[in-house]
Design an enzyme around this catalytic site. Structure first.
Site, PDB file in Angstrom:
ATOM      1  N   GLY A  46     -52.691  -9.262  23.087  1.00  0.00           N
ATOM      2  CA  GLY A  46     -53.387  -9.127  21.806  1.00  0.00           C
ATOM      3  C   GLY A  46     -53.253  -7.727  21.251  1.00  0.00           C
ATOM      4  O   GLY A  46     -54.222  -7.144  20.764  1.00  0.00           O
ATOM      5  N   ALA A  47     -52.035  -7.184  21.307  1.00  0.00           N
ATOM      6  CA  ALA A  47     -51.852  -5.755  21.026  1.00  0.00           C
ATOM      7  C   ALA A  47     -51.207  -5.462  19.681  1.00  0.00           C
ATOM      8  O   ALA A  47     -50.729  -4.352  19.453  1.00  0.00           O
ATOM      9  CB  ALA A  47     -51.019  -5.122  22.135  1.00  0.00           C
TER      10      ALA A  47
ATOM     11  N   ASP B 253     -47.939 -17.006  23.625  1.00  0.00           N
ATOM     12  CA  ASP B 253     -49.239 -17.669  23.561  1.00  0.00           C
ATOM     13  C   ASP B 253     -49.818 -17.605  24.972  1.00  0.00           C
ATOM     14  O   ASP B 253     -49.358 -18.313  25.869  1.00  0.00           O
ATOM     15  CB  ASP B 253     -49.068 -19.118  23.111  1.00  0.00           C
ATOM     16  CG  ASP B 253     -50.367 -19.907  23.086  1.00  0.00           C
ATOM     17  OD1 ASP B 253     -51.408 -19.373  23.525  1.00  0.00           O
ATOM     18  OD2 ASP B 253     -50.345 -21.067  22.640  1.00  0.00           O
TER      19      ASP B 253
ATOM     20  N   SER C  68     -67.267  -8.696  26.109  1.00  0.00           N
ATOM     21  CA  SER C  68     -67.987  -8.327  24.899  1.00  0.00           C
ATOM     22  C   SER C  68     -69.475  -8.351  25.182  1.00  0.00           C
ATOM     23  O   SER C  68     -69.947  -9.087  26.063  1.00  0.00           O
ATOM     24  CB  SER C  68     -67.665  -9.321  23.780  1.00  0.00           C
ATOM     25  OG  SER C  68     -68.527  -9.168  22.673  1.00  0.00           O
TER      26      SER C  68
ATOM     27  N   TYR D  56     -67.307 -18.260  21.948  1.00  0.00           N
ATOM     28  CA  TYR D  56     -66.906 -16.875  22.235  1.00  0.00           C
ATOM     29  C   TYR D  56     -67.776 -16.269  23.339  1.00  0.00           C
ATOM     30  O   TYR D  56     -67.281 -15.634  24.268  1.00  0.00           O
ATOM     31  CB  TYR D  56     -67.019 -16.071  20.941  1.00  0.00           C
ATOM     32  CG  TYR D  56     -66.544 -14.644  21.018  1.00  0.00           C
ATOM     33  CD1 TYR D  56     -65.193 -14.330  20.949  1.00  0.00           C
ATOM     34  CD2 TYR D  56     -67.457 -13.587  21.101  1.00  0.00           C
ATOM     35  CE1 TYR D  56     -64.754 -13.015  20.980  1.00  0.00           C
ATOM     36  CE2 TYR D  56     -67.037 -12.280  21.129  1.00  0.00           C
ATOM     37  CZ  TYR D  56     -65.681 -11.994  21.068  1.00  0.00           C
ATOM     38  OH  TYR D  56     -65.269 -10.684  21.104  1.00  0.00           O
TER      39      TYR D  56
ATOM     40  N   ALA E 111     -66.827 -17.726  26.673  1.00  0.00           N
ATOM     41  CA  ALA E 111     -65.557 -17.180  27.150  1.00  0.00           C
ATOM     42  C   ALA E 111     -65.742 -15.765  27.688  1.00  0.00           C
ATOM     43  O   ALA E 111     -65.209 -15.418  28.749  1.00  0.00           O
ATOM     44  CB  ALA E 111     -64.531 -17.189  26.021  1.00  0.00           C
ATOM     45  N   LYS E 112     -66.502 -14.951  26.967  1.00  0.00           N
ATOM     46  CA  LYS E 112     -66.674 -13.561  27.374  1.00  0.00           C
ATOM     47  C   LYS E 112     -67.541 -13.442  28.631  1.00  0.00           C
ATOM     48  O   LYS E 112     -67.315 -12.557  29.465  1.00  0.00           O
ATOM     49  CB  LYS E 112     -67.277 -12.758  26.223  1.00  0.00           C
ATOM     50  CG  LYS E 112     -66.322 -12.568  25.043  1.00  0.00           C
ATOM     51  CD  LYS E 112     -64.991 -11.979  25.452  1.00  0.00           C
ATOM     52  CE  LYS E 112     -64.170 -11.509  24.262  1.00  0.00           C
ATOM     53  NZ  LYS E 112     -62.852 -10.959  24.667  1.00  0.00           N
TER      54      LYS E 112
END
Length: 255
Positions: A15-16, A65, A144, A156, A159-160
């Site tokens: 994700g860069a 992906d 997060s 989200y 997942a985090k």
């Protein structure tokens, strides 16, 4: 900066193309690592590549992906062939599909879990063989503060939170092989993703920022570079006795 492939450690940052991932890639290159930047769209990494190359670093962009195991294996194989065996991994790739639970679709939930959590697992599984073979490695997962719960983000947040559990489990499994696994949990960071959240809420990003800054003890929003500094610490040789930890980088206490 060393440019000898056999002497230089190789990092993969997912994700860069922008935001936190781009800042982490630039910082690790500054620290002397060769960096492979993964993103769904390889061409989107052009700015990150240019930034690192202008500073004299070695960098490779890879379209991948991370939720697809075959693409992950192919991407890591390409990095190994073109830069060298990766022993540093930063799992940062992520998407948002925010909605309240009664409006959230199966696909909204599954796609977010797939990129954040499944993606981190697949990347860690692929890279660990190089780390354990070298007897040294560093993996940093980006969680997060939303892992503690956040309205409209059941996918989200799940997942985090899962990434925190994955971090601690991998730290136990890989520690005996010289590999540390840690987690950075950002608070409010100014990125495209937080701008998208403001848009979803129907307010401007400036209003969104002002609302959050009032709740942050240091009274400012975070920058991608703040997260990159934390990742840099975990990757260092000197951080070898820090393993399985979650560091909130949020301008105040969390957790």
């Amino acid at each position: 900066m060393s440019t000898t492939p056999t002497a230089q450690k190789v990092a993969v940052v997912t994700g860069a193309a922008r935001g936190i991932g781009a800042a982490v890639a630039a910082r690790l290159a500054q620290d002397g690592l060769a960096v492979a930047v993964f993103d769904l769209d390889e061409a989107a990494c052009a700015t990150t590549v240019e930034t690192v190359e202008k500073a004299g670093g070695r960098i490779l962009a890879v379209g991948c992906d991370v939720s697809d195991s075959e693409q992950v294996e192919a991407g890591v194989a390409r990095v190994t062939a073109e830069l060298g065996a990766p022993t540093v991994l930063v799992n940062n790739a992520g998407i948002i599909r925010d909605n309240l639970v009664f409006r959230m679709t199966d696909q909204d939930f599954d796609s977010v879990i797939g990129v954040h959590l499944r993606g981190a697992f697949l990347m860690a599984r692929a890279v660990q063989r190089h780390q354990t073979a070298a007897g040294w490695g560093r993996t940093v997962n980006l969680s997060s503060s939303a892992a503690l719960g956040n309205r409209g983000q059941s996918n989200y947040s799940s997942a985090k939170a899962g990434l925190m559990g994955l971090t601690k489990t991998l730290a136990i499994e890989l520690g005996p092989f010289g590999v540390t696994v840690n987690c950075v949990a950002p608070g409010f960071i100014a990125t495209d993703m937080t701008e998208a959240t403001a848009e979803r809420m129907g307010i401007t990003f400036e209003e969104f920022t002002e609302r959050y800054v009032k709740t942050i003890p240091v009274r400012r929003r975070g920058r991608p570079e703040d997260i990159a500094q934390a990742v840099s610490f975990f990757v260092r040789e000197e951080a070898g006795f820090v393993n399985g930890q979650v560091l909130f980088v949020a301008g105040g206490p969390k957790g």
